[in-house]
Design an enzyme around this catalytic site. Structure first.
Site, PDB file in Angstrom:
ATOM      1  NE  ARG A 241      21.412  48.094  36.672  1.00  0.00           N
ATOM      2  CZ  ARG A 241      20.905  47.632  37.820  1.00  0.00           C
ATOM      3  NH1 ARG A 241      21.353  46.500  38.329  1.00  0.00           N
ATOM      4  NH2 ARG A 241      19.930  48.283  38.437  1.00  0.00           N
ATOM      5  CD  GLU A 270      20.501  41.966  32.868  1.00  0.00           C
ATOM      6  OE1 GLU A 270      19.372  42.217  33.312  1.00  0.00           O
ATOM      7  OE2 GLU A 270      21.533  41.995  33.548  1.00  0.00           O
ATOM      8  CG  HIS A 288      19.462  41.347  36.931  1.00  0.00           C
ATOM      9  ND1 HIS A 288      19.634  42.466  36.159  1.00  0.00           N
ATOM     10  CD2 HIS A 288      19.608  41.774  38.212  1.00  0.00           C
ATOM     11  CE1 HIS A 288      19.860  43.521  36.930  1.00  0.00           C
ATOM     12  NE2 HIS A 288      19.858  43.117  38.192  1.00  0.00           N
TER      13      HIS A 288
HETATM   14  C1  DGY Z   1      19.076  46.896  41.593  1.00  0.00           C
HETATM   15  O1  DGY Z   1      18.248  47.268  42.414  1.00  0.00           O
HETATM   16  O2  DGY Z   1      19.819  47.702  41.038  1.00  0.00           O
HETATM   17  C2  DGY Z   1      19.153  45.446  41.323  1.00  0.00           C
HETATM   18  O3  DGY Z   1      19.947  45.167  40.220  1.00  0.00           O
HETATM   19  C3  DGY Z   1      17.780  44.865  41.162  1.00  0.00           C
HETATM   20  O4  DGY Z   1      17.895  43.492  41.075  1.00  0.00           O
END
Ligand code: DGY
Length: 337
Positions: A241, A270, A288
């Site tokens: 993240r 984002e 992403h």
């Molecule tokens: C998640 O599932 O946390 C991923 O980042 C989705 O792309």
């Protein structure tokens, strides 16, 4: 009884397979974009189940908008920093589920791709071709860094961290890792992975790859001081993240040559990207895409829908938290992969 399920997935053939008509009304978002706050609150009103995406902030406001009949929040993601799990827990009657395991391989592929792209300067190379910049093969033209025999430092050896390590090992890298807990000896043996302190990892790894969840503890885990700890010839990879990295500090470190490069699949705000990153040749930036394969997104959607349907049918959802959500006070009871 009449139930309503709010799905925020478009064009999903699987939703009709998983959700039989006797489940009641299913509201499916007609938009292939994040819902506005107002749309989200309207959509969930009266819902028994909410199947939500990683950009939907699920908090008291949304839970109140849904109403007291709400039984389950099924997040279509393994990461759940978008969900206020305390707000869910305090209701006592709402399950929370995520989608661990099904996106492990796809996300590890992207982490490995970013390792190769950053160390071998592939984004930069592609920009040369696309911009029709004159170039000619020469001994010293656009030299990158080989990864064979180099050390990959994995921060968080969960399922995705392990799958990334497995790939990197096949490319000839040595694996070290840090995290809250030491991994199972069998996993360490398989990966040839060594558990080290976070300081040692930052100071010695040639490539640092982030695989920890985003929470209060890991917000800006990589800040200006941590970047200074890294080697000046090291690379930072982030597929977890964005807020795990202080993006401005990263821009400053890349500009100052404190580290050699960065490969980012995720960003602090984002879909905004720090403009400083856009100017840097040694930053590889992708939108992403970790889980973005047809197979993986289908599996994530099916799993989330299956979780929701199980709760509506009075069964335990397959990827539920360990305890009923009312007892869920610790995020560690939810799988993070
Ligand atoms: C998640 O599932 O946390 C991923 O980042 C989705 O792309």
């Amino acid at each position: 009884f009449k139930q309503k399920t709010a799905y925020e997935i478009v064009d999903c053939d699987w939703s009709s397979d998983v959700c039989s008509s006797d489940l009641g009304d299913v509201w499916l978002s007609p938009h292939d974009r994040p819902l506005t706050r107002e749309e989200l609150c309207d959509a969930v009103a009266g819902a028994d189940a909410i199947v939500c995406l990683l950009h939907d902030r699920i908090d008291d406001e949304v839970l109140d908008a849904a109403g007291p009949q709400l039984k389950v929040i099924a997040n279509v993601a393994v990461g759940f920093n978008n969900v206020d799990t305390d707000a869910i827990a305090k209701r006592g009657t709402v399950w929370f589920t995520n989608t661990p395991a099904v996106l492990t391989e796809a996300t590890a592929d992207i982490a490995m791709a970013l390792i190769l792209m950053t160390t071998r300067r592939l984004g930069e190379g592609e920009r040369v071709i696309r911009s029709e910049t004159p170039w000619v093969w020469s001994m010293f033209y656009m030299l990158g860094t080989g990864i064979q025999g180099k050390t990959l430092g994995i921060v968080g050896l969960g399922l995705i961290g392990q799958a990334t390590a497995r790939r990197a090992k096949a490319f000839g890298m040595e694996i070290i890792y840090s995290g809250r807990r030491q991994a199972d000896p069998a996993i360490e043996a398989e990966l040839g992975a060594r558990y080290v302190s976070f300081d040692e990892l930052l100071e010695t790894a040639d490539v640092v790859s982030l695989h920890c969840p985003l929470n209060a503890e890991t917000q800006h885990l990589i800040d200006a001081d941590r970047l200074k700890q890294m080697r000046s010839d090291a690379f930072l990879i982030n597929t977890t993240r964005g807020p795990v990295v202080d993006e401005q500090a990263l821009v400053d470190a890349l500009r100052a040559g404190e580290i050699a490069g960065a490969g980012l699949d995720v960003f602090e705000e984002e879909p905004k990207v720090n403009p400083g990153l856009l100017e840097l040749e040694n930053a590889v930036l992708i939108p992403h895409l970790g889980s973005a394969t047809i197979e993986t997104r289908t599996a994530m959607g099916v799993l989330a829908a299956t979780n929701a349907v199980a709760v509506l049918n009075g069964e335990q959802p397959p990827t539920r938290s360990e305890e009923h959500t009312s007892e869920l006070q610790s995020q560690s009871t939810i799988s993070y992969a």
